[in-house]
Design a protein around this motif. Structure first.
Motif, PDB file in Angstrom:
ATOM      1  N   VAL A  49      42.765  35.134  49.811  1.00 41.79           N
ATOM      2  CA  VAL A  49      42.956  36.387  49.070  1.00 41.79           C
ATOM      3  C   VAL A  49      42.112  36.382  47.802  1.00 41.79           C
ATOM      4  O   VAL A  49      41.435  37.357  47.475  1.00 41.79           O
ATOM      5  N   GLU A  50      42.154  35.255  47.094  1.00 46.12           N
ATOM      6  CA  GLU A  50      41.381  35.136  45.853  1.00 46.12           C
ATOM      7  C   GLU A  50      39.885  35.219  46.145  1.00 46.12           C
ATOM      8  O   GLU A  50      39.133  35.866  45.406  1.00 46.12           O
ATOM      9  N   ALA A  51      39.446  34.579  47.230  1.00 47.83           N
ATOM     10  CA  ALA A  51      38.035  34.626  47.602  1.00 47.83           C
ATOM     11  C   ALA A  51      37.622  36.051  47.940  1.00 47.83           C
ATOM     12  O   ALA A  51      36.547  36.515  47.543  1.00 47.83           O
ATOM     13  N   GLU A  52      38.465  36.752  48.680  1.00 43.67           N
ATOM     14  CA  GLU A  52      38.174  38.139  49.049  1.00 43.67           C
ATOM     15  C   GLU A  52      38.145  39.019  47.810  1.00 43.67           C
ATOM     16  O   GLU A  52      37.313  39.928  47.692  1.00 43.67           O
ATOM     17  N   PHE A  53      39.044  38.751  46.888  1.00 43.62           N
ATOM     18  CA  PHE A  53      39.110  39.527  45.655  1.00 43.62           C
ATOM     19  C   PHE A  53      37.833  39.357  44.841  1.00 43.62           C
ATOM     20  O   PHE A  53      37.296  40.325  44.300  1.00 43.62           O
ATOM     21  N   ARG A  54      37.334  38.134  44.768  1.00 44.90           N
ATOM     22  CA  ARG A  54      36.081  37.896  44.059  1.00 44.90           C
ATOM     23  C   ARG A  54      34.933  38.629  44.744  1.00 44.90           C
ATOM     24  O   ARG A  54      34.009  39.128  44.094  1.00 44.90           O
ATOM     25  N   GLY A  55      34.985  38.690  46.071  1.00 46.64           N
ATOM     26  CA  GLY A  55      33.966  39.408  46.824  1.00 46.64           C
ATOM     27  C   GLY A  55      33.970  40.888  46.492  1.00 46.64           C
ATOM     28  O   GLY A  55      32.912  41.521  46.375  1.00 46.64           O
ATOM     29  N   ILE A  56      35.168  41.468  46.346  1.00 46.94           N
ATOM     30  CA  ILE A  56      35.291  42.880  45.979  1.00 46.94           C
ATOM     31  C   ILE A  56      34.657  43.118  44.611  1.00 46.94           C
ATOM     32  O   ILE A  56      33.920  44.091  44.401  1.00 46.94           O
ATOM     33  N   ALA A  57      34.936  42.223  43.663  1.00 47.00           N
ATOM     34  CA  ALA A  57      34.390  42.362  42.311  1.00 47.00           C
ATOM     35  C   ALA A  57      32.867  42.269  42.311  1.00 47.00           C
ATOM     36  O   ALA A  57      32.182  43.048  41.631  1.00 47.00           O
ATOM     37  N   LYS A  58      32.313  41.337  43.084  1.00 46.66           N
ATOM     38  CA  LYS A  58      30.859  41.189  43.167  1.00 46.66           C
ATOM     39  C   LYS A  58      30.233  42.412  43.830  1.00 46.66           C
ATOM     40  O   LYS A  58      29.191  42.919  43.384  1.00 46.66           O
ATOM     41  N   GLY A  59      30.863  42.880  44.911  1.00 44.17           N
ATOM     42  CA  GLY A  59      30.355  44.065  45.597  1.00 44.17           C
ATOM     43  C   GLY A  59      30.402  45.294  44.708  1.00 44.17           C
ATOM     44  O   GLY A  59      29.499  46.140  44.736  1.00 44.17           O
TER      45      GLY A  59
END
Length: 215
Positions: A98-108
């Motif tokens: 979840v945390e990894a996906e969340f960081r991906g959202i922020a980068k995107g």
């Protein structure tokens, strides 16, 4: 690449021509800048540049521990056309997917805002909210929920950044099923059917076809 195949270094294996291997991989890395369909495979073979072996070894019984270092990835599309993409291992340790996906959202989101500013400067201002597609419902809920959550203590800055853009109507966070998540081709080997399905959705076409007049 073969789906779910695990590559590993074999002890005392015959070594390949290191210079030749590195030259070939270097050319593939250059090619992958315009070929997202080979990005994952190139990333895998790049991991063996320091000591290439004569035969790539694989085993269904061999499991390599990846630890908690996960990757984030995204595709950026404007008007249905693929303009940028990226896949990179995180520099920090993520405690959950979840945390990894969340960081991906922020980068995107950061990339999307840059593109939004760029097209606005050339007088093509976006008429709709930016859609950031995620296949992780928990990450979407954390982004939309202002209440402190145990899984957000390491990503608080990014959480407020995303929430601010949501409230301003600049972005939307629609859920997409994992089977329809296009960026999976950047982080794992998928079957040919799924690969071509993703490329078609990206309007990528057949990368092996040479157009008339091209050299």
């Amino acid at each position: 690449m073969i789906t779910n195949q695990k590559l590993f270094m074999k002890t005392k294996a015959k070594l390949a021509n290191k210079d030749r291997y590195q030259r070939m991989v270097g050319k593939l890395i250059y090619l992958s800048h315009t070929r997202p369909d080979i990005a994952y495979a190139v990333g895998v073979v790049s991991q063996f540049m320091h000591q290439p072996q004569a035969h790539a070894c694989s085993s269904k019984n061999c499991q390599i521990s990846k630890g908690n270092h996960r990757s984030w990835r995204y595709f950026s599309l404007v008007g249905g056309n693929l303009v940028t993409w990226k896949s990179k291992k995180q520099k920090v340790v993520s405690l959950s997917s979840v945390e990894a996906e969340f960081r991906g959202i922020a980068k995107g989101l950061a990339e999307a805002l840059w593109i939004r500013k760029l097209v606005s400067e050339i007088r093509f201002p976006p008429k709709e909210s930016i859609r950031i597609m995620s296949d992780n419902k928990a990450a979407i809920q954390i982004s939309e929920n202002p209440v402190q959550h145990d899984r957000t203590k390491h990503v608080e800055v990014g959480r407020h950044f995303i929430k601010e853009k949501l409230e301003a109507g600049i972005i939307k966070l629609p859920f997409v099923k994992s089977k329809d998540q296009l960026v999976d081709i950047l982080t794992k080997a998928v079957g040919m059917v799924i690969l071509h399905k993703c490329l078609n959705k990206l309007n990528f076409g057949d990368p092996t076809i040479q157009l008339e007049g091209e050299c």
